[in-house]
Design an enzyme around this catalytic site. Structure first.
Site, mmCIF file in Angstrom:
data_model
loop_
_atom_site.group_PDB
_atom_site.id
_atom_site.type_symbol
_atom_site.label_atom_id
_atom_site.label_comp_id
_atom_site.label_asym_id
_atom_site.label_seq_id
_atom_site.Cartn_x
_atom_site.Cartn_y
_atom_site.Cartn_z
ATOM 1 N N GLU A 15 0.854 -1.193 0.000
ATOM 2 C CA GLU A 15 0.000 0.000 0.000
ATOM 3 C C GLU A 15 0.888 1.242 0.000
ATOM 4 O O GLU A 15 1.872 1.301 0.737
ATOM 5 C CB GLU A 15 -0.891 -0.007 1.252
ATOM 6 C CG GLU A 15 -1.765 1.226 1.362
ATOM 7 C CD GLU A 15 -2.793 1.099 2.477
ATOM 8 O OE1 GLU A 15 -3.499 0.071 2.529
ATOM 9 O OE2 GLU A 15 -2.873 2.034 3.299
ATOM 10 N N TYR A 47 -6.678 6.988 -0.413
ATOM 11 C CA TYR A 47 -7.601 8.012 -0.913
ATOM 12 C C TYR A 47 -7.880 8.954 0.233
ATOM 13 O O TYR A 47 -8.298 8.528 1.320
ATOM 14 C CB TYR A 47 -8.871 7.279 -1.319
ATOM 15 C CG TYR A 47 -9.933 8.042 -2.028
ATOM 16 C CD1 TYR A 47 -9.853 8.277 -3.395
ATOM 17 C CD2 TYR A 47 -11.071 8.479 -1.348
ATOM 18 C CE1 TYR A 47 -10.877 8.924 -4.066
ATOM 19 C CE2 TYR A 47 -12.102 9.122 -2.022
ATOM 20 C CZ TYR A 47 -11.996 9.343 -3.379
ATOM 21 O OH TYR A 47 -13.015 9.969 -4.038
ATOM 22 N N GLY A 106 -14.041 5.401 5.073
ATOM 23 C CA GLY A 106 -13.115 6.533 5.209
ATOM 24 C C GLY A 106 -12.953 6.946 6.650
ATOM 25 O O GLY A 106 -13.831 6.701 7.490
ATOM 26 N N ASP A 107 -11.813 7.555 6.924
ATOM 27 C CA ASP A 107 -11.546 8.084 8.262
ATOM 28 C C ASP A 107 -12.353 9.359 8.453
ATOM 29 O O ASP A 107 -12.348 10.233 7.593
ATOM 30 C CB ASP A 107 -10.052 8.408 8.402
ATOM 31 C CG ASP A 107 -9.229 7.151 8.633
ATOM 32 O OD1 ASP A 107 -9.726 6.243 9.322
ATOM 33 O OD2 ASP A 107 -8.099 7.092 8.134
ATOM 34 N N HIS A 146 -13.463 -2.788 14.766
ATOM 35 C CA HIS A 146 -13.368 -1.369 14.415
ATOM 36 C C HIS A 146 -13.589 -0.558 15.690
ATOM 37 O O HIS A 146 -14.464 -0.899 16.501
ATOM 38 C CB HIS A 146 -14.439 -1.039 13.358
ATOM 39 C CG HIS A 146 -14.335 0.359 12.856
ATOM 40 N ND1 HIS A 146 -15.025 1.405 13.418
ATOM 41 C CD2 HIS A 146 -13.587 0.896 11.859
ATOM 42 C CE1 HIS A 146 -14.717 2.528 12.770
ATOM 43 N NE2 HIS A 146 -13.848 2.236 11.826
ATOM 44 N N LYS A 162 -21.014 -6.924 4.251
ATOM 45 C CA LYS A 162 -20.175 -6.400 3.148
ATOM 46 C C LYS A 162 -19.774 -7.549 2.224
ATOM 47 O O LYS A 162 -19.850 -7.437 1.008
ATOM 48 C CB LYS A 162 -18.885 -5.757 3.700
ATOM 49 C CG LYS A 162 -19.053 -4.409 4.329
ATOM 50 C CD LYS A 162 -17.745 -3.608 4.430
ATOM 51 C CE LYS A 162 -16.773 -4.040 5.471
ATOM 52 N NZ LYS A 162 -15.768 -3.028 5.832
#
Ligand SMILES: Cc1cc2nc3c(=O)[nH]c(=O)nc-3n(C[C@H](O)[C@H](O)[C@H](O)COP(=O)(O)OP(=O)(O)OC[C@H]3O[C@@H](n4cnc5c(N)ncnc54)[C@H](O)[C@@H]3O)c2cc1C
Length: 293
Positions: A15, A47, A106-107, A146, A162
Site C-alpha cells: 500500500e 484516498y 473513510g476516516d 473497528h 459487506k
C-alpha cells in the site's frame, strides 16, 4: 499480466499513499519504481480528502496498472462525496483499465464529513448496481474490531454483510499480535466469511509512528514491541532495525500458519520494504511454489 486472483497464495501486496494536494507525483513514481522490483501481486493507493488528492489516487493507480503492468487497486471512500462524483471517479478508473477497488467508509474527523453514503456497504452496493462485475471489490476488516463498533460480534455481522454484497477479498487493519489475528480469523470463518483475508502489516520505524497508529486504530501493542519502542526512543536507527525485524518475524509466522496474503503498509519507504523482502522471500516463495502444486 496475471490478474490478482489468478496468482498463487499467499499473496504479497503493498500500500502506498499519493502526493497530497498539488504536490508533484514524481516522488511517488520514484517509490513505485523501487517497489515493483519486489514483484508485488498488487499495489493499492490510498484516498484522502480533497479533489486534487483524489485525482492523484486515480492517476497513480492508473500508472501502476498501465505503465508498470502491476495490478493497481484504488481506495475509494464515502467521505464528503456524492453519487455523481463517485460515478466520475469510477468512470475514469474504468477508462484507465483499473479493475480493482478497495471500498471504504473513510476516516472521519466528524460525523458530518460523510456524503451520500454512510457505510462501506452502501458504496459496495452502489458500485455493484451501477457497474455490475466491472470491478473486483476489496473491503477492510478489523482483527481487534473497528474502534466505533459496540462489540466484535456486531462488527463481524456488518463485515459479513459487506462480504455478501460481492466483496472478493478482505484486507485487515494493521496488528502486532498474530494470535489476535488468528483467533479473529477463526471467528470470521465460523460465521461464513470465505473470502481471502489478507493480513495488514505495518513495520514500526519511529516512536511517533506507533503513538499515531495506536491512537487511530487502537491496535494492541505486545510487550516485545513496547520494549523496543521504549529502549530505542532516542536511537532512530536502532528503532528502525527493531521494527523491521519484528515485522519480518510476524510475516514469517503468518505465512507458516497459512495466511492468505500479506499486505505491507509501506509508508512509501522502499528501503524498509527491501529489508523485509530479503527476510521473508524464501518462506514466501516456498509456500507459493507449494500452492501451485
Ligand atoms: C486496508 C485499509 C485501507 C484503508 N485505506 C484508507 C484510505 O485510503 N482512506 C481513508 O480515509 N481511510 C482508509 N482506511 C481507514 C478506514 O476508512 C477506517 O477504518 C474507517 O473508519 C472504516 O472504514 P470501513 O470501510 O471499514 O467502514 P465500514 O465497513 O462502514 O465500518 C465502519 C463502522 O461502522 C459499522 N458498520 C458497518 N456497516 C454498518 C451498518 N450497515 N449499520 C451500522 N453500522 C455499520 C462497523 O461495524 C464499523 O464500526 C483504511 C483501512 C484499512 C483497514
Amino acid at each position: 499480466m496475471k490478474h490478482f486472483f489468478e496468482r498463487p497464495l499467499p499473496s504479497y501486496t503493498f500500500e502506498i499513499f499519493p502526493p497530497k494536494g498539488n504536490a508533484s507525483t514524481a516522488g511517488t513514481y520514484a517509490v513505485i519504481d523501487s517497489l515493483v522490483c519486489f514483484n508485488p501481486d498488487l499495489i493499492s493507493v490510498t484516498y484522502g480528502a480533497g479533489g486534487t488528492s483524489r485525482d492523484n489516487t486515480v492517476e497513480i493507480t492508473s500508472g501502476i496498472q498501465n505503465k508498470y503492468k502491476v495490478c493497481g487497486v484504488a481506495h475509494l471512500t464515502c467521505v464528503g462525496t456524492t453519487r455523481k462524483e463517485l460515478h466520475e471517479i469510477l468512470d475514469r478508473l474504468k477508462a484507465n483499465n483499473v479493475k480493482n477497488i478497495l471500498a471504504l467508509r473513510g476516516d472521519l474527523k466528524d460525523e458530518n464529513d460523510l456524503g451520500e453514503f454512510h457505510h462501506a456497504s452502501e458504496l459496495i452496493k452502489f458500485i455493484k448496481e451501477e457497474y455490475g462485475d466491472e470491478f473486483d471489490i476489496f473491503a477492510a476488516c478489523y482483527p481487534e474490531k473497528h474502534p466505533e463498533a459496540k462489540s466484535m460480534d456486531e462488527d463481524l455481522k456488518y463485515l459479513k454483510e459487506k462480504c455478501d454484497l460481492g466483496v472478493k477479498a478482505l484486507i485487515s487493519q494493521l496488528f502486532f499480535d498474530n494470535d489476535i489475528f488468528w483467533e479473529w480469523r477463526e471467528k470470521a470463518r465460523s460465521i461464513g466469511i470465505t473470502q481471502p483475508i489478507i493480513a495488514g502489516i505495518m513495520p514500526i520505524t519511529s516512536a511517533a509512528q506507533i503513538s499515531k497508529v495506536v491512537e487511530l486504530c487502537g491496535a494492541s501493542v505486545p510487550v516485545p514491541v513496547r520494549r523496543f519502542v521504549n529502549a530505542y526512543d532516542y536511537n532512530q536507527a536502532a528503532m528502525k532495525d527493531a521494527g523491521i525485524a519484528y515485522a519480518t518475524e510476524q510475516i514469517i509466522d503468518l505465512i507458516a500458519r497459512g495466511v492468505d496474503g500479506i499486505h505491507l503498509y509501506t509508508m512509501n519507504q522502499p528501503d524498509t520494504v527491501r529489508r523485509i523482502d530479503l527476510g521473508i522471500r524464501s518462506v514466501l516463495y516456498t509456500k507459493r511454489y507449494e500452492a501451485r502444486g
